[in-house]
Design a protein around this motif. Structure first.
Motif, PDB file in Angstrom:
ATOM      1  N   ARG A 357       0.875  -1.280  -0.109  1.00  0.00           N
ATOM      2  CA  ARG A 357      -0.016  -0.175   0.110  1.00  0.00           C
ATOM      3  C   ARG A 357       0.802   1.269   0.013  1.00  0.00           C
ATOM      4  N   MET A 358       0.649   2.117  -0.860  1.00  0.00           N
ATOM      5  CA  MET A 358       1.273   3.480  -1.198  1.00  0.00           C
ATOM      6  C   MET A 358       1.079   4.289   0.296  1.00  0.00           C
ATOM      7  N   SER A 359       0.139   4.387   0.975  1.00  0.00           N
ATOM      8  CA  SER A 359      -0.383   5.185   1.894  1.00  0.00           C
ATOM      9  C   SER A 359       0.431   5.000   3.183  1.00  0.00           C
ATOM     10  N   VAL A 360       0.729   4.021   3.424  1.00  0.00           N
ATOM     11  CA  VAL A 360       1.488   3.748   4.866  1.00  0.00           C
ATOM     12  C   VAL A 360       2.747   4.424   4.730  1.00  0.00           C
ATOM     13  N   TYR A 361       3.361   4.425   3.529  1.00  0.00           N
ATOM     14  CA  TYR A 361       4.853   4.942   3.403  1.00  0.00           C
ATOM     15  C   TYR A 361       5.060   6.578   3.318  1.00  0.00           C
ATOM     16  N   LYS A 362       3.814   7.103   3.230  1.00  0.00           N
ATOM     17  CA  LYS A 362       3.917   8.678   3.429  1.00  0.00           C
ATOM     18  C   LYS A 362       4.122   9.013   4.815  1.00  0.00           C
ATOM     19  N   ASP A 363       3.676   8.109   5.718  1.00  0.00           N
ATOM     20  CA  ASP A 363       3.882   8.563   7.178  1.00  0.00           C
ATOM     21  C   ASP A 363       5.255   8.888   7.814  1.00  0.00           C
ATOM     22  N   PRO A 364       5.280  10.148   8.008  1.00  0.00           N
ATOM     23  CA  PRO A 364       6.882  10.466   8.487  1.00  0.00           C
ATOM     24  C   PRO A 364       7.365   9.347   9.651  1.00  0.00           C
ATOM     25  N   ASP A 365       6.590   9.123  10.403  1.00  0.00           N
ATOM     26  CA  ASP A 365       7.015   8.345  11.439  1.00  0.00           C
ATOM     27  C   ASP A 365       7.488   6.814  10.964  1.00  0.00           C
ATOM     28  N   VAL A 366       6.895   6.459  10.076  1.00  0.00           N
ATOM     29  CA  VAL A 366       7.194   5.100   9.064  1.00  0.00           C
ATOM     30  C   VAL A 366       8.638   5.366   8.644  1.00  0.00           C
ATOM     31  N   GLN A 367       8.557   6.552   7.859  1.00  0.00           N
ATOM     32  CA  GLN A 367       9.782   6.659   7.076  1.00  0.00           C
ATOM     33  C   GLN A 367      11.058   6.723   8.034  1.00  0.00           C
ATOM     34  N   LYS A 368      10.993   7.241   9.238  1.00  0.00           N
ATOM     35  CA  LYS A 368      12.094   7.495  10.239  1.00  0.00           C
ATOM     36  C   LYS A 368      12.220   6.315  10.765  1.00  0.00           C
ATOM     37  N   LYS A 369      11.305   5.484  11.268  1.00  0.00           N
ATOM     38  CA  LYS A 369      11.418   4.065  11.766  1.00  0.00           C
ATOM     39  C   LYS A 369      12.188   3.084  11.064  1.00  0.00           C
ATOM     40  N   TYR A 370      11.810   2.832   9.891  1.00  0.00           N
ATOM     41  CA  TYR A 370      12.048   1.949   9.065  1.00  0.00           C
ATOM     42  C   TYR A 370      12.876   2.516   7.693  1.00  0.00           C
ATOM     43  N   PRO A 371      14.355   2.455   8.037  1.00  0.00           N
ATOM     44  CA  PRO A 371      15.212   3.104   6.648  1.00  0.00           C
ATOM     45  C   PRO A 371      15.084   2.386   5.338  1.00  0.00           C
ATOM     46  N   PHE A 372      14.431   1.109   5.514  1.00  0.00           N
ATOM     47  CA  PHE A 372      14.342   0.770   4.007  1.00  0.00           C
ATOM     48  C   PHE A 372      13.147   1.164   3.286  1.00  0.00           C
ATOM     49  N   VAL A 373      12.320   1.992   3.771  1.00  0.00           N
ATOM     50  CA  VAL A 373      11.052   2.514   3.070  1.00  0.00           C
ATOM     51  C   VAL A 373      11.492   3.604   1.915  1.00  0.00           C
ATOM     52  N   GLN A 374      12.474   4.340   2.120  1.00  0.00           N
ATOM     53  CA  GLN A 374      12.779   5.266   1.088  1.00  0.00           C
ATOM     54  C   GLN A 374      13.413   4.730  -0.144  1.00  0.00           C
ATOM     55  N   PRO A 375      14.491   3.861   0.009  1.00  0.00           N
ATOM     56  CA  PRO A 375      15.052   3.268  -1.221  1.00  0.00           C
ATOM     57  C   PRO A 375      13.925   2.298  -1.663  1.00  0.00           C
ATOM     58  N   MET A 376      13.030   1.473  -0.961  1.00  0.00           N
ATOM     59  CA  MET A 376      12.252   0.626  -1.621  1.00  0.00           C
ATOM     60  C   MET A 376      11.272   1.498  -2.334  1.00  0.00           C
ATOM     61  N   VAL A 377      10.488   2.503  -1.818  1.00  0.00           N
ATOM     62  CA  VAL A 377       9.675   3.386  -2.522  1.00  0.00           C
ATOM     63  C   VAL A 377      10.268   3.873  -3.733  1.00  0.00           C
ATOM     64  N   THR A 378      11.558   4.552  -3.868  1.00  0.00           N
ATOM     65  CA  THR A 378      12.148   4.983  -4.786  1.00  0.00           C
ATOM     66  C   THR A 378      12.373   4.086  -6.191  1.00  0.00           C
ATOM     67  N   SER A 379      12.455   2.614  -5.597  1.00  0.00           N
ATOM     68  CA  SER A 379      12.747   1.657  -6.728  1.00  0.00           C
ATOM     69  C   SER A 379      11.435   1.309  -7.350  1.00  0.00           C
ATOM     70  N   TRP A 380      10.490   1.246  -6.353  1.00  0.00           N
ATOM     71  CA  TRP A 380       9.058   0.734  -6.989  1.00  0.00           C
ATOM     72  C   TRP A 380       8.603   2.098  -7.818  1.00  0.00           C
ATOM     73  N   GLU A 381       8.648   3.217  -7.403  1.00  0.00           N
ATOM     74  CA  GLU A 381       8.285   4.434  -8.111  1.00  0.00           C
ATOM     75  C   GLU A 381       8.831   4.468  -9.407  1.00  0.00           C
ATOM     76  N   GLY A 382      10.253   4.438  -9.471  1.00  0.00           N
ATOM     77  CA  GLY A 382      11.081   4.732 -10.487  1.00  0.00           C
ATOM     78  C   GLY A 382      10.619   3.620 -11.516  1.00  0.00           C
ATOM     79  N   GLY A 383      10.150   2.554 -11.371  1.00  0.00           N
ATOM     80  CA  GLY A 383       9.937   1.427 -12.252  1.00  0.00           C
ATOM     81  C   GLY A 383      10.807   0.401 -12.261  1.00  0.00           C
ATOM     82  N   VAL A 384      10.665  -0.852 -12.273  1.00  0.00           N
ATOM     83  CA  VAL A 384      11.751  -1.914 -12.267  1.00  0.00           C
ATOM     84  C   VAL A 384      11.251  -2.663 -13.451  1.00  0.00           C
ATOM     85  N   PRO A 385      12.368  -3.439 -13.900  1.00  0.00           N
ATOM     86  CA  PRO A 385      12.088  -3.780 -15.200  1.00  0.00           C
ATOM     87  C   PRO A 385      11.309  -5.323 -15.004  1.00  0.00           C
TER      88      PRO A 385
END
Length: 444
Positions: A357-385
């Motif tokens: 789900r996209m919405s949960v990763y927009k939560d600033p507390d989630v981004q702070k607590k889980y450092p894998f979120v930002q690179p994961m979202v960057t990968s998914w939003e950028g499109g993977v082959p």
């Protein structure tokens, strides 16, 4: 004045009536109380997270979810056997590369069976709330949706920032070339059993998907060309596969026997400095009971190749067995809809899973607590082959890639000869399936 009062009263009654009739899981599940459904889970963090949450679902619904934990390598075979046997399987776990086979054979129930039923369909389902690439890749086939994204991954670079700092680096490698030529020599000390990198490469789907395919797309290569002919002996594909061979000098001995658990444990115990693994394994590496490097753990996107950022994509959907009984189908859908819902995204994440789900990763507390979120979202939003074709023939092709990919890593065949062998056998499989005579619609 009387008209205004009457209109307000009418509106109040209408809203009250709507609220009284609002959809609830408890009411939807009432006809299925006491129903038992069967699911297959994997021994991975995302499934352990779902198991932690199950009592809540069972208490609300009276539906019993019986699950069996099976090794990933045996899961597809077990599910295929149960599609045509008396042994129950109601909640179907579908890998990104099984969707063509499962849907194409009519083994999965289209979700429209449930979404068009007002008694079963949660008005807050919000299919557009999933990352588009996940819903398309894991749950959809031939313009029809058969499952909802569950336990979804992006390939990420997990690294020991303390080991990197001791070697003189204040950030992870940005490119694969930098990892090989600059980082790897300084991070490898064979006399101390310390290595720069571990690549999960055990023969089977781990070899074909997590090892072999990972080095094609970043270098501009691919398994197939636009006409479904082998592209493995192209210059770009050969460069990617040769790069993997060159990188093996900085991996632990016996790397061809490493599955996910071995790669993750090698990083967790300080044996290797970096791994490229699925986002779902963050919870394992961040657990002090399982990892010695919790204070040194850091996460980034996978390194870029000559063709740019082309990270691995993996994960599953949960769907309903088309051969199950009507009560089991409905109960299975209610469970799937609930466990993948926006309302459960954060509890699932906190229990150790990775929501689609996209919405949960927009939560600033989630981004702070889980450092894998930002690179994961960057990968998914950028499109993977679409680096693993999703057609029904993938399981058979995976066997060919797994066998010959392992042979290449062990030096039993050259990169060129191994790629040629895979290409020849792969084209034979696709020819028999009708891909070259117009008998098969070319879906990926």
């Amino acid at each position: 004045m009387k008209k205004l009062v009457w209109n307000a009263l009418a509106l109040s009654v209408a809203l009250g009536s709507g609220a009284a009739q609002a959809w609830t899981l408890e009411e939807a599940a009432a006809p299925y109380k006491g129903t038992e459904i069967k699911a297959i889970f994997l021994d991975r963090p995302g499934y352990a997270a779902a198991i932690k949450l199950l009592p809540e679902f069972e208490k609300k619904t009276g539906i019993k979810v019986n699950y069996e934990i099976i090794p990933y390598e045996n899961t597809r075979e077990q599910e295929v056997l149960r599609f045509s046997s008396a042994e129950p399987l109601d909640v179907v776990l579908t890998d990104v590369v099984w969707i063509g086979e499962f849907a194409g054979n009519g083994w999965l129930e289209p979700i429209t069976t449930f979404t068009k039923d007002a008694k079963l369909a949660d008005p807050d389902l919000k299919l557009d709330g999933f990352f588009p690439i996940l819903l398309e890749s894991f749950g959809s086939w031939d313009n029809q949706t058969y499952g909802l994204p569950f336990d979804n991954y992006s390939g990420l670079l997990f690294y020991n920032k303390c080991m990197l700092k001791d070697a003189g680096f204040d950030k992870p490698p940005a490119t694969w070339d930098e990892l090989l030529k600059v980082y790897a020599p300084k991070l490898t000390d064979k006399s101390k059993d310390r290595y720069a990198y571990a690549l999960q490469s055990r023969r089977g789907e781990t070899q074909s998907a997590d090892s072999f395919m990972r080095f094609l797309w970043p270098f501009g290569g691919s398994l197939l060309d636009a006409n479904f002919k082998s592209n493995l002996n192209s210059k770009a594909s050969q460069e990617g596969l040769q790069f993997r061979q060159d990188l093996m000098k900085f991996m632990p001995p016996g790397i061809v026997d490493y599955d996910h658990n071995e790669a993750v444990n090698a990083l967790a115990q300080g044996k290797v400095a970096m791994i490229t693994e699925w986002s779902a394994f963050y919870s394992t590496l961040a657990d002090p009971a399982k990892s010695k490097i919790t204070d040194c753990l850091a996460v980034a996107t996978e390194p870029k190749g000559p063709a740019g950022l082309k990270p691995a994509l993996g994960g599953f959907s949960l769907g309903v067995n088309a051969n199950s009984g009507d009560k089991q189908k409905a109960a299975a859908w209610l469970f799937i809809q609930w466990v993948t819902s926006e309302a459960m995204a954060k509890p699932y994440l906190e229990a150790g899973g990775v929501s689609g789900r996209m919405s949960v990763y927009k939560d600033p507390d989630v981004q702070k607590k889980y450092p894998f979120v930002q690179p994961m979202v960057t990968s998914w939003e950028g499109g993977v082959p679409d680096y693993r074709p999703r057609f029904p023939q993938w399981p058979e092709i995976s066997e060919v890639v797994g066998e010959n990919g392992t042979s290449i890593m062990l030096g039993k065949s050259s990169v060129e000869a191994g790629a040629k062998a895979i290409g020849s056998k792969m084209e034979d499989i696709l020819k028999k399936a009708g891909y070259y005579d117009g008998k098969v619609k070319l879906l990926k």
